[in-house]
Design an enzyme around this catalytic site. Sequence first.
Site, PDB file in Angstrom:
ATOM      1  N   HIS A 135      28.875  11.351  70.032  1.00  0.00           N
ATOM      2  CA  HIS A 135      27.569  10.772  69.706  1.00  0.00           C
ATOM      3  C   HIS A 135      26.499  11.321  70.652  1.00  0.00           C
ATOM      4  O   HIS A 135      25.423  11.762  70.215  1.00  0.00           O
ATOM      5  CB  HIS A 135      27.677   9.250  69.818  1.00  0.00           C
ATOM      6  CG  HIS A 135      26.409   8.519  69.537  1.00  0.00           C
ATOM      7  ND1 HIS A 135      26.271   7.644  68.482  1.00  0.00           N
ATOM      8  CD2 HIS A 135      25.211   8.496  70.177  1.00  0.00           C
ATOM      9  CE1 HIS A 135      25.056   7.121  68.494  1.00  0.00           C
ATOM     10  NE2 HIS A 135      24.391   7.629  69.518  1.00  0.00           N
ATOM     11  N   GLU A 136      26.805  11.319  71.946  1.00  0.00           N
ATOM     12  CA  GLU A 136      25.838  11.804  72.934  1.00  0.00           C
ATOM     13  C   GLU A 136      25.615  13.301  72.817  1.00  0.00           C
ATOM     14  O   GLU A 136      24.496  13.793  73.004  1.00  0.00           O
ATOM     15  CB  GLU A 136      26.312  11.446  74.349  1.00  0.00           C
ATOM     16  CG  GLU A 136      26.356   9.965  74.638  1.00  0.00           C
ATOM     17  CD  GLU A 136      25.011   9.300  74.398  1.00  0.00           C
ATOM     18  OE1 GLU A 136      23.968   9.942  74.671  1.00  0.00           O
ATOM     19  OE2 GLU A 136      24.996   8.157  73.934  1.00  0.00           O
ATOM     20  N   ASP A 149      18.850   3.767  69.396  1.00  0.00           N
ATOM     21  CA  ASP A 149      18.373   4.883  68.590  1.00  0.00           C
ATOM     22  C   ASP A 149      17.486   4.410  67.447  1.00  0.00           C
ATOM     23  O   ASP A 149      16.495   5.066  67.102  1.00  0.00           O
ATOM     24  CB  ASP A 149      19.568   5.660  68.019  1.00  0.00           C
ATOM     25  CG  ASP A 149      20.344   6.379  69.109  1.00  0.00           C
ATOM     26  OD1 ASP A 149      19.720   6.804  70.090  1.00  0.00           O
ATOM     27  OD2 ASP A 149      21.576   6.509  68.985  1.00  0.00           O
ATOM     28  N   HIS A 192      22.959  14.122  70.365  1.00  0.00           N
ATOM     29  CA  HIS A 192      21.610  14.067  70.943  1.00  0.00           C
ATOM     30  C   HIS A 192      21.334  15.310  71.782  1.00  0.00           C
ATOM     31  O   HIS A 192      20.232  15.882  71.738  1.00  0.00           O
ATOM     32  CB  HIS A 192      21.471  12.829  71.833  1.00  0.00           C
ATOM     33  CG  HIS A 192      21.465  11.534  71.090  1.00  0.00           C
ATOM     34  ND1 HIS A 192      20.538  11.226  70.123  1.00  0.00           N
ATOM     35  CD2 HIS A 192      22.277  10.446  71.196  1.00  0.00           C
ATOM     36  CE1 HIS A 192      20.778  10.010  69.650  1.00  0.00           C
ATOM     37  NE2 HIS A 192      21.828   9.525  70.282  1.00  0.00           N
TER      38      HIS A 192
END
Length: 416
Positions: free
Chosen positions: A95-96, A191, A99
């Site tokens: 997930h990170e 988010d 980004h």
Amino acid sequence: MDNSGQRQSDNGESDRATEPEDGKQPRPREVGGGFLMGRPFGVPVYVSPSWFLVAALITWVFGGQLDRVLPELGAARYLVSLFFAVAFYASVLVHELAHTVAALRFKLPVRRIQLQFFGGVSEIEKETETPGREFVLAFVGPLLSLVLAGVFYLGMLVVEPGTVPGVLLAGLMISNLIVAAFNLLPGLPLDGGRMLRAIVWKVSGKPMTGTVAAAWCGRALAVAVLVGLPLLTQAGGLGEEPKSFGSVDSLTDALLAAILAAIIWTGAGNSLRMARLRERLPDLRARTLTRRAVPVAADTPLSEALRRANEAGARALVVVDGQGAPTAVVREAAIVGVPEHRRPWVAVSGLAQDLKDGMRVSAELTGEELLDTLRATPATEYLVIEETGEIYGVLSTADVERAFVAAMARTPSGRS
């Protein structure tokens, strides 16, 4: 849960939350500690010590669930549970990384990724330039979590249900769905809050308006979590058996809700404070912070150089060569360290810092651009020059620090 985002660092802790250091320009504050695990895409990934506490908690809780579903595992269920905890945080890392990859694609520097208590933090050092990029940068994280949930669901279709792989895949699918859903909630620092900020920014044309709206939605969300989550679990609204008020399970749910609410509330407040601080950063102007300087030859006695500076009303000294070109700046700390009776016998060259690449800065620099320039080449003094190349003066890091602290003090923390 993952509460990812940029700069505000997803849990409200800003990687741009700089604080002055002795003799150095304001620098990004380290968020906690951690163990370096690798550098995917050149970005360091750290695991915070708090992660081990959460991993142990997940292992214990998931192990209890495995005992009901697969009682034949016995004590081995905790080994399976530990694998689940590691796999879950690997999903958070993906997930990170979503980004991070998006930020690098937009040419935004990423300082580091940190896995910690309730998820991950991507420390992106610059703001996006458009609301569209802000929306994309925020959305890719939950999108990847949804993709992972789909992958784990497909994996469930090819394994036997009621087996260790089946239970693990089901748990990872559900956990990634929860991560995606939680992060899509419309409130900073999540988010979804950054997506809301982008939408309001686009409509209003003002990024600060978007930040204020998303931050207050985040605070409302924190209150809703604090009150609503315990009531929902007590009533069996999450598919579980209703829990009696005051039981151990209900108290645990209330504690979890309080922690989540505190993280969201603090993150929303920090996001708002940092946005207001960035509004004031343009007040940091190299031209207005620069000290007037007088040029002196390298062999000039310090007492004579100070006399010339006093006559000219200057507060800094620049060492020049025979053609008048600057070669060094005299350090203020070094001047203070020379007793007055020795100053006639000390040449300024012995107290000067040679000008290196990056120590010449433009008088037109302001705000974050100024801070970024000073951060690239740490020093105590910088030579400030005009666009024509002429000497404008000397910029002291101490003056920048004081101006930065003053800007922070003007940021209304009580109303943010």
